[in-house]
Design an enzyme around this catalytic site. Structure first.
Site, PDB file in Angstrom:
ATOM      1  N   ARG A  37       0.823  -1.214   0.000  1.00 58.19           N
ATOM      2  CA  ARG A  37       0.000   0.000   0.000  1.00 58.19           C
ATOM      3  C   ARG A  37       0.859   1.267   0.000  1.00 58.19           C
ATOM      4  O   ARG A  37       0.458   2.295  -0.560  1.00 58.19           O
ATOM      5  CB  ARG A  37      -0.944  -0.006   1.206  1.00 58.19           C
ATOM      6  CG  ARG A  37      -2.016   1.104   1.168  1.00 58.19           C
ATOM      7  CD  ARG A  37      -3.050   0.875   2.266  1.00 58.19           C
ATOM      8  NE  ARG A  37      -4.183   1.792   2.150  1.00 58.19           N
ATOM      9  CZ  ARG A  37      -4.312   2.918   2.842  1.00 58.19           C
ATOM     10  NH1 ARG A  37      -3.383   3.280   3.702  1.00 58.19           N
ATOM     11  NH2 ARG A  37      -5.377   3.683   2.680  1.00 58.19           N
ATOM     12  N   ILE A  63      -6.843   8.005  -0.982  1.00 57.59           N
ATOM     13  CA  ILE A  63      -6.823   6.543  -1.000  1.00 57.59           C
ATOM     14  C   ILE A  63      -7.645   6.098   0.202  1.00 57.59           C
ATOM     15  O   ILE A  63      -7.498   6.629   1.304  1.00 57.59           O
ATOM     16  CB  ILE A  63      -5.383   5.993  -0.941  1.00 57.59           C
ATOM     17  CG1 ILE A  63      -5.373   4.456  -0.992  1.00 57.59           C
ATOM     18  CG2 ILE A  63      -4.613   6.486   0.276  1.00 57.59           C
ATOM     19  CD1 ILE A  63      -3.975   3.853  -1.110  1.00 57.59           C
ATOM     20  N   SER A  64      -8.552   5.168  -0.005  1.00 57.19           N
ATOM     21  CA  SER A  64      -9.494   4.781   1.039  1.00 57.19           C
ATOM     22  C   SER A  64      -8.808   4.050   2.181  1.00 57.19           C
ATOM     23  O   SER A  64      -7.750   3.424   2.024  1.00 57.19           O
ATOM     24  CB  SER A  64     -10.600   3.889   0.458  1.00 57.19           C
ATOM     25  OG  SER A  64     -11.396   4.596  -0.459  1.00 57.19           O
ATOM     26  N   GLN A  65      -9.439   4.117   3.331  1.00 64.68           N
ATOM     27  CA  GLN A  65      -9.048   3.353   4.507  1.00 64.68           C
ATOM     28  C   GLN A  65      -8.936   1.867   4.130  1.00 64.68           C
ATOM     29  O   GLN A  65      -9.787   1.340   3.420  1.00 64.68           O
ATOM     30  CB  GLN A  65     -10.123   3.570   5.570  1.00 64.68           C
ATOM     31  CG  GLN A  65     -10.007   2.765   6.823  1.00 64.68           C
ATOM     32  CD  GLN A  65     -11.264   2.924   7.677  1.00 64.68           C
ATOM     33  OE1 GLN A  65     -12.258   3.509   7.231  1.00 64.68           O
ATOM     34  NE2 GLN A  65     -11.233   2.401   8.882  1.00 64.68           N
TER      35      GLN A  65
END
Length: 217
Positions: A37, A63-65
């Site tokens: 990530r 960027i999403s959790q």
């Protein structure tokens, strides 16, 4: 995909943030342990890449959790023969996870510089089954339809009609639906011309801009 640094952080992320919250699909958990990530998060935010939070990637996008990425992925029930459409490529992380689970991913991004970032990031992790299309994601991408799964990674006032039309029989679509501030995670499943609907709690995403979304401010 070769081994990447910070593997212990990824294991901890999955154990504490994802598996402990009820995500059980072993292939999704394995993908999230493997995909680096931190390569999808620009400096200086990359130091917090494995934190339990969304992070900025530039151009007003995020960027999403990690948990939300895993949850939305699980909701579409990915299978190795599937073709999945993603609306909002962002930095490419959601596509990278999907690339390990399905046959093909098509992701639509309206901002060219963001699409270029995603393209570079996906190449760096050898996600060669992902196609990036620049355009209005609310219109979908008819040449690749029908899609076994559709993930909308931005807040939409309602599910765009073209995306419902491009969903395959038995296919599932997940999207944050609501206003610009707060949304609810909604899952649709197609049965002919009928769609069943599930609701899975509040979330917050950047707005989906396009003909069937929000106007750009």
């Amino acid at each position: 995909m070769p081994p990447y640094p910070r593997s212990e952080e990824r294991r901890s992320m999955v154990d504490l943030q994802i598996e402990s919250r009820g995500i059980r699909n072993p292939k999704i958990l394995a993908a999230m342990r493997e995909v680096p990530r931190h390569l999808f998060v620009p400096s200086p935010y990359d130091r917090d890449a494995y934190a339990d939070a969304p992070l900025p990637i530039g151009n007003g996008q995020t960027i999403s959790q990690p948990y939300i990425v895993a949850l939305m992925t699980e909701f579409i029930r990915p299978a190795p023969t599937d073709t999945v459409l993603e609306i909002g490529a962002g930095s490419g992380y959601q596509s990278a996870i999907l690339s390990m689970l399905v046959r093909k991913v098509i992701t639509i991004e309206r901002i060219e510089t963001v699409a270029a970032l995603a393209r570079a990031n996906l190449a760096a992790v050898y996600a060669d089954n992902v196609e990036i299309v620049i355009g209005d994601g609310t219109l979908g991408y008819p040449p690749g339809a029908p899609y076994d799964g559709i993930i909308i990674t931005a807040a939409t006032p309602e599910i765009p009609g073209p995306l419902k039309e491009q969903l395959a029989e038995g296919g599932r679509l997940v999207a944050p639906v609501g206003d610009r501030i707060l949304q609810e995670l909604v899952v649709l499943e197609r049965h002919g011309d009928r769609f069943t609907e599930e609701h899975h709690g509040g979330v917050r995403f950047v707005p989906l801009i396009g003909e069937y979304g929000w106007e750009e401010e």
